[in-house]
Design a protein around this motif. Structure first.
Motif, PDB file in Angstrom:
ATOM      1  N   GLU A  41       0.880  -1.397   0.139  1.00 42.14           N
ATOM      2  CA  GLU A  41      -0.179   0.055  -0.096  1.00 42.14           C
ATOM      3  C   GLU A  41       0.933   1.250   0.012  1.00 42.14           C
ATOM      4  O   GLU A  41       0.515   2.317  -0.424  1.00 42.14           O
ATOM      5  N   THR A  42       1.896   1.139   0.626  1.00 41.24           N
ATOM      6  CA  THR A  42       2.943   2.313   0.774  1.00 41.24           C
ATOM      7  C   THR A  42       3.250   2.683  -0.519  1.00 41.24           C
ATOM      8  O   THR A  42       3.397   3.918  -1.159  1.00 41.24           O
ATOM      9  N   HIS A  44       2.373   1.445  -3.465  1.00 44.43           N
ATOM     10  CA  HIS A  44       1.596   1.950  -4.589  1.00 44.43           C
ATOM     11  C   HIS A  44       1.024   3.361  -4.308  1.00 44.43           C
ATOM     12  O   HIS A  44       0.985   4.158  -5.200  1.00 44.43           O
ATOM     13  N   THR A  45       0.956   4.035  -2.929  1.00 46.17           N
ATOM     14  CA  THR A  45       0.582   5.564  -2.770  1.00 46.17           C
ATOM     15  C   THR A  45       1.811   6.220  -3.321  1.00 46.17           C
ATOM     16  O   THR A  45       1.540   7.302  -3.833  1.00 46.17           O
ATOM     17  N   SER A  48       1.939   6.528  -6.963  1.00 44.19           N
ATOM     18  CA  SER A  48       0.773   7.360  -7.442  1.00 44.19           C
ATOM     19  C   SER A  48       1.066   8.695  -7.449  1.00 44.19           C
ATOM     20  O   SER A  48       0.387   9.604  -8.147  1.00 44.19           O
ATOM     21  N   HIS A  68      -1.877  11.973  -2.402  1.00 43.26           N
ATOM     22  CA  HIS A  68      -1.292  11.053  -2.133  1.00 43.26           C
ATOM     23  C   HIS A  68      -0.294  11.056  -1.122  1.00 43.26           C
ATOM     24  O   HIS A  68      -0.032   9.955  -0.273  1.00 43.26           O
ATOM     25  N   THR A  71      -2.007  10.871   2.101  1.00 44.98           N
ATOM     26  CA  THR A  71      -2.212   9.611   2.750  1.00 44.98           C
ATOM     27  C   THR A  71      -0.973   8.722   3.114  1.00 44.98           C
ATOM     28  O   THR A  71      -1.218   8.048   3.970  1.00 44.98           O
ATOM     29  N   LEU A  72       0.024   9.153   2.551  1.00 42.02           N
ATOM     30  CA  LEU A  72       1.295   8.548   3.076  1.00 42.02           C
ATOM     31  C   LEU A  72       1.515   8.914   4.523  1.00 42.02           C
ATOM     32  O   LEU A  72       2.249   8.087   5.215  1.00 42.02           O
TER      33      LEU A  72
END
Length: 390
Positions: A41-42, A44-45, A48, A68, A71-72
């Motif tokens: 997930e990290t 991928h973010t 992005s 993004h 989100t991180l």
């Protein structure tokens, strides 16, 4: 810059490995360990956020990456600024964005990450502190990343600093892309500047000589001259098709044949399959001009130039050969090494460098020459190269 590319490659490989693990386990993520899930997930973010950052600190792109990046960091709000203004605010508490540049000024002056107490008086506002980290390109602070939260912690400071360093790496790559574009544009301008004033003068003189004796040919040559100069000085596109480049060469040779008459003969053998291949703009015409220069000037007897374009599977092979005075191999070596030496060919070093940059070191010019024995220049182009378009 090599370090940035290495880090990027490691992250990409890491993301690919975790993605394969995820796909290999079927559509459900139950088979991932918690550590694998978090890593996936990290990464991928992060990836992005990368493409928008590669566009630089401009509002539209910054807004996409800020989402993004927040989100991180898992914070209520995040801001990105350039040197003059806030280019993106993501999350709650946007009424604090007006004060972001004041907080950024100290980070601009020191180049260090700082935590600030916002002290918002609104009871439910989660924006109480700001951790502001510099975004740097080549050692210069070009903006800041500000992470807003309810309370400060050493973990948030470290995380914000690391995310800012990663974002700085993407901005460095963006600047590298822009520098590469500027360099290519400068190289094309240099090639245009090397279009010989003598060629222009001689072409117009040849056209003038036909005005009374053969007006129709004078008109045709004038149109060739106009089209050739229009193509050579066009302002859009780093690439063209082989067909367009060869058309410009044909117009150039028409003008030179008008000048030299029967003393200049040209043989063209072009495979139709390669006409649509994408090639760098002005990568062949200077080579043909070089063949005319070394094949005809200083030579009493007639000269012959041969241009071949062959289909070689995944590549197009071009050779330009003359039977003229040749070049000094040592002068040629110097010009291909980047030293200016007009006696060794018009723009050869420039074209060789551009080919190697676009396609790799295996695609530089191959020159066979000796004084008094003519010159043969070979060029290879891959038929398909991702990202290159005419």
């Amino acid at each position: 810059m090599t370090g940035l590319l290495t880090v990027g490659a490691i992250l990409l490989v890491g993301a690919a490995i975790v993605f394969v693990l995820w796909r290999g386990s079927g559509p459900r993520q139950d088979f991932l360990t918690e550590a694998q899930r978090i890593t996936f997930e990290t990464l991928h973010t992060a990836w992005s956020a990368a493409p928008p950052l590669r566009a630089g600190l401009v509002p539209e792109a910054a807004k996409k990456s800020a989402r993004h990046l927040r989100t991180l960091l898992d914070t209520p709000a995040l801001a990105l600024t350039d040197e003059a203004e806030v280019v993106a605010w993501e999350g709650v508490g946007e009424h604090h964005s007006a004060d972001a540049m004041r907080l950024a000024q100290e980070v601009f002056s020191t180049g260090r990450t700082r935590a600030f107490d916002i002290g918002c008086t609104l009871p439910d506002c989660p924006v109480q502190i700001a951790v502001v980290a510099p975004l740097t390109v080549e050692g210069h602070v070009v903006g800041v990343l500000a992470a807003y939260s309810r309370e400060a912690s050493a973990g948030l400071v470290r995380a914000t600093n690391e995310v800012a360093r990663w974002a700085s790496g993407q901005l460095e790559l963006a600047e590298l892309d822009r520098s590469r574009t500027r360099l290519v544009e400068a190289e094309v301008r240099a090639l245009r500047a090397q279009i010989s004033p003598h060629f222009i003068y001689n072409s117009l003189s040849a056209i003038a000589s036909y005005v009374r004796t053969n007006p129709e040919r004078a008109r045709t040559l004038l149109l060739d001259f106009a089209d050739f100069t229009r193509y050579s000085f066009r302002r859009h596109g780093d690439f063209t098709t082989l067909a367009e480049e060869l058309k410009s060469i044909d117009q150039y040779l028409a003008l030179e044949r008008a000048r030299f008459g029967e003393r200049l003969t040209v043989t063209l053998q072009i495979a139709p399959e390669v006409l649509s291949v994408t090639v760098p703009f002005l990568c062949l015409q200077p080579l043909v001009e070089n063949a005319v220069r070394h094949g005809m000037e200083g030579k009493v007897e007639p000269g012959h130039i041969q241009i071949l374009a062959a289909d070689a599977g995944a590549e197009a092979h071009i050779t330009i050969e003359d039977d003229g005075i040749g070049m000094d191999p040592e002068a040629l070596r110097r010009t291909l090494a980047g030293q200016v030496d007009e006696t060794a060919g018009i723009g050869l070093g420039n074209i060789d460098e551009r080919l190697r940059r676009f396609y790799g070191d295996d695609y530089g010019l191959v020159v066979e020459t000796a004084q008094g024995l003519g010159t043969k220049i070979s060029v290879r182009f891959p038929k398909y190269q991702h990202g290159l378009h005419p």
